[in-house]
Scaffold this motif. Structure first.
Motif, PDB file in Angstrom:
ATOM      1  N   VAL A 152       0.546  -1.320   0.229  1.00 21.63           N
ATOM      2  CA  VAL A 152      -0.183  -0.051  -0.391  1.00 21.63           C
ATOM      3  C   VAL A 152       1.204   0.967  -0.230  1.00 21.63           C
ATOM      4  O   VAL A 152       0.387   2.122  -0.443  1.00 21.63           O
ATOM      5  CB  VAL A 152      -0.783   0.214   0.883  1.00 21.63           C
ATOM      6  CG1 VAL A 152      -1.593   1.584   1.273  1.00 21.63           C
ATOM      7  CG2 VAL A 152      -2.050  -1.252   1.130  1.00 21.63           C
ATOM      8  N   SER A 153       1.529   1.332   0.868  1.00 22.65           N
ATOM      9  CA  SER A 153       2.878   3.068   1.145  1.00 22.65           C
ATOM     10  C   SER A 153       3.343   2.561  -0.622  1.00 22.65           C
ATOM     11  O   SER A 153       3.845   3.757  -0.655  1.00 22.65           O
ATOM     12  CB  SER A 153       3.806   2.787   1.997  1.00 22.65           C
ATOM     13  OG  SER A 153       4.089   1.105   1.796  1.00 22.65           O
ATOM     14  N   LYS A 154       4.419   1.612  -1.165  1.00 21.28           N
ATOM     15  CA  LYS A 154       4.763   2.082  -2.676  1.00 21.28           C
ATOM     16  C   LYS A 154       3.107   2.224  -3.389  1.00 21.28           C
ATOM     17  O   LYS A 154       3.522   3.395  -4.207  1.00 21.28           O
ATOM     18  CB  LYS A 154       5.311   0.520  -2.773  1.00 21.28           C
ATOM     19  CG  LYS A 154       5.332   0.254  -4.479  1.00 21.28           C
ATOM     20  CD  LYS A 154       7.090   1.141  -4.307  1.00 21.28           C
ATOM     21  CE  LYS A 154       7.798   1.588  -5.967  1.00 21.28           C
ATOM     22  NZ  LYS A 154       8.433   2.111  -5.367  1.00 21.28           N
ATOM     23  N   LEU A 155       1.724   1.735  -3.025  1.00 15.43           N
ATOM     24  CA  LEU A 155       1.207   2.484  -4.024  1.00 15.43           C
ATOM     25  C   LEU A 155       1.058   3.861  -4.073  1.00 15.43           C
ATOM     26  O   LEU A 155       0.694   4.787  -4.602  1.00 15.43           O
ATOM     27  CB  LEU A 155      -0.165   1.422  -4.058  1.00 15.43           C
ATOM     28  CG  LEU A 155      -1.488   1.956  -4.406  1.00 15.43           C
ATOM     29  CD1 LEU A 155      -0.770   1.459  -6.267  1.00 15.43           C
ATOM     30  CD2 LEU A 155      -2.402   1.273  -4.260  1.00 15.43           C
ATOM     31  N   ASN A 156       1.139   4.406  -2.407  1.00 10.18           N
ATOM     32  CA  ASN A 156       0.256   5.358  -2.112  1.00 10.18           C
ATOM     33  C   ASN A 156       1.724   6.081  -2.871  1.00 10.18           C
ATOM     34  O   ASN A 156       1.386   7.377  -3.052  1.00 10.18           O
ATOM     35  CB  ASN A 156       0.438   5.839  -0.767  1.00 10.18           C
ATOM     36  CG  ASN A 156      -0.946   5.399  -0.567  1.00 10.18           C
ATOM     37  OD1 ASN A 156      -1.749   5.720  -0.954  1.00 10.18           O
ATOM     38  ND2 ASN A 156      -0.743   5.092   1.066  1.00 10.18           N
ATOM     39  N   GLU A 157       3.218   6.223  -2.736  1.00 10.68           N
ATOM     40  CA  GLU A 157       4.534   6.673  -3.465  1.00 10.68           C
ATOM     41  C   GLU A 157       3.826   6.956  -4.917  1.00 10.68           C
ATOM     42  O   GLU A 157       4.562   7.543  -5.565  1.00 10.68           O
ATOM     43  CB  GLU A 157       5.395   5.878  -3.390  1.00 10.68           C
ATOM     44  CG  GLU A 157       6.651   6.649  -3.550  1.00 10.68           C
ATOM     45  CD  GLU A 157       8.036   5.803  -2.459  1.00 10.68           C
ATOM     46  OE1 GLU A 157       9.540   5.481  -3.562  1.00 10.68           O
ATOM     47  OE2 GLU A 157       8.275   5.851  -1.596  1.00 10.68           O
ATOM     48  N   ASP A 158       3.523   5.881  -5.962  1.00 14.12           N
ATOM     49  CA  ASP A 158       3.775   5.989  -6.906  1.00 14.12           C
ATOM     50  C   ASP A 158       2.678   7.312  -7.165  1.00 14.12           C
ATOM     51  O   ASP A 158       2.779   8.078  -8.036  1.00 14.12           O
ATOM     52  CB  ASP A 158       3.333   4.397  -7.288  1.00 14.12           C
ATOM     53  CG  ASP A 158       4.193   3.269  -7.969  1.00 14.12           C
ATOM     54  OD1 ASP A 158       5.702   3.946  -7.408  1.00 14.12           O
ATOM     55  OD2 ASP A 158       4.048   2.371  -7.561  1.00 14.12           O
ATOM     56  N   SER A 159       1.278   6.668  -6.613  1.00  9.12           N
ATOM     57  CA  SER A 159       0.255   7.759  -6.647  1.00  9.12           C
ATOM     58  C   SER A 159       0.539   9.027  -6.521  1.00  9.12           C
ATOM     59  O   SER A 159       0.758  10.183  -7.158  1.00  9.12           O
ATOM     60  CB  SER A 159      -0.715   7.081  -5.695  1.00  9.12           C
ATOM     61  OG  SER A 159      -1.660   6.179  -6.360  1.00  9.12           O
ATOM     62  N   GLN A 160       1.814   9.259  -5.774  1.00  8.51           N
ATOM     63  CA  GLN A 160       1.848  10.745  -5.103  1.00  8.51           C
ATOM     64  C   GLN A 160       3.078  11.252  -5.828  1.00  8.51           C
ATOM     65  O   GLN A 160       2.567  12.655  -6.597  1.00  8.51           O
ATOM     66  CB  GLN A 160       2.631  11.018  -4.238  1.00  8.51           C
ATOM     67  CG  GLN A 160       1.418  10.695  -2.375  1.00  8.51           C
ATOM     68  CD  GLN A 160       2.106  10.703  -1.478  1.00  8.51           C
ATOM     69  OE1 GLN A 160       4.070  11.005  -1.344  1.00  8.51           O
ATOM     70  NE2 GLN A 160       2.136  10.159  -0.385  1.00  8.51           N
ATOM     71  N   ASP A 161       3.751  10.793  -6.728  1.00  8.77           N
ATOM     72  CA  ASP A 161       5.650  10.867  -7.856  1.00  8.77           C
ATOM     73  C   ASP A 161       3.711  11.596  -9.001  1.00  8.77           C
ATOM     74  O   ASP A 161       4.519  12.279 -10.154  1.00  8.77           O
ATOM     75  CB  ASP A 161       5.542   9.957  -7.567  1.00  8.77           C
ATOM     76  CG  ASP A 161       6.476   9.464  -7.157  1.00  8.77           C
ATOM     77  OD1 ASP A 161       7.021  10.375  -6.040  1.00  8.77           O
ATOM     78  OD2 ASP A 161       6.956   8.530  -6.750  1.00  8.77           O
ATOM     79  N   GLN A 162       2.658  10.736  -9.001  1.00  6.36           N
ATOM     80  CA  GLN A 162       2.032  10.662 -10.954  1.00  6.36           C
ATOM     81  C   GLN A 162       1.759  12.159 -10.306  1.00  6.36           C
ATOM     82  O   GLN A 162       1.480  12.780 -11.284  1.00  6.36           O
ATOM     83  CB  GLN A 162       1.296   9.425 -11.173  1.00  6.36           C
ATOM     84  CG  GLN A 162       2.019   8.027 -11.345  1.00  6.36           C
ATOM     85  CD  GLN A 162       0.851   7.447 -11.287  1.00  6.36           C
ATOM     86  OE1 GLN A 162      -0.205   7.481 -11.053  1.00  6.36           O
ATOM     87  NE2 GLN A 162       1.632   6.185 -12.051  1.00  6.36           N
TER      88      GLN A 162
END
Length: 50
Positions: A3-13
């Motif tokens: 989940v944290s990796k998904l959030n990090e990817d979303s934040q970057d996008q």
């Protein structure tokens, strides 16, 4: 994917999208704050000024 990796990817996008829109002058800082506030409120957050 965690989940944290998904959030990090979303934040970057989101960051990249807002930065690109700002560079082509489609968004001003006020508009960006309004959009970010809408996003974080959906998750129970609140945008604060730094």
């Amino acid at each position: 994917m965690s989940v944290s990796k998904l959030n990090e990817d979303s934040q970057d996008q989101i960051f990249d999208l807002l930065e690109n829109l700002q560079q082509i002058e489609k968004l001003k800082n006020k508009d960006i704050r309004i959009l970010l506030d809408k996003v974080v409120r959906q998750y129970g957050g609140k945008l604060v000024n730094k």
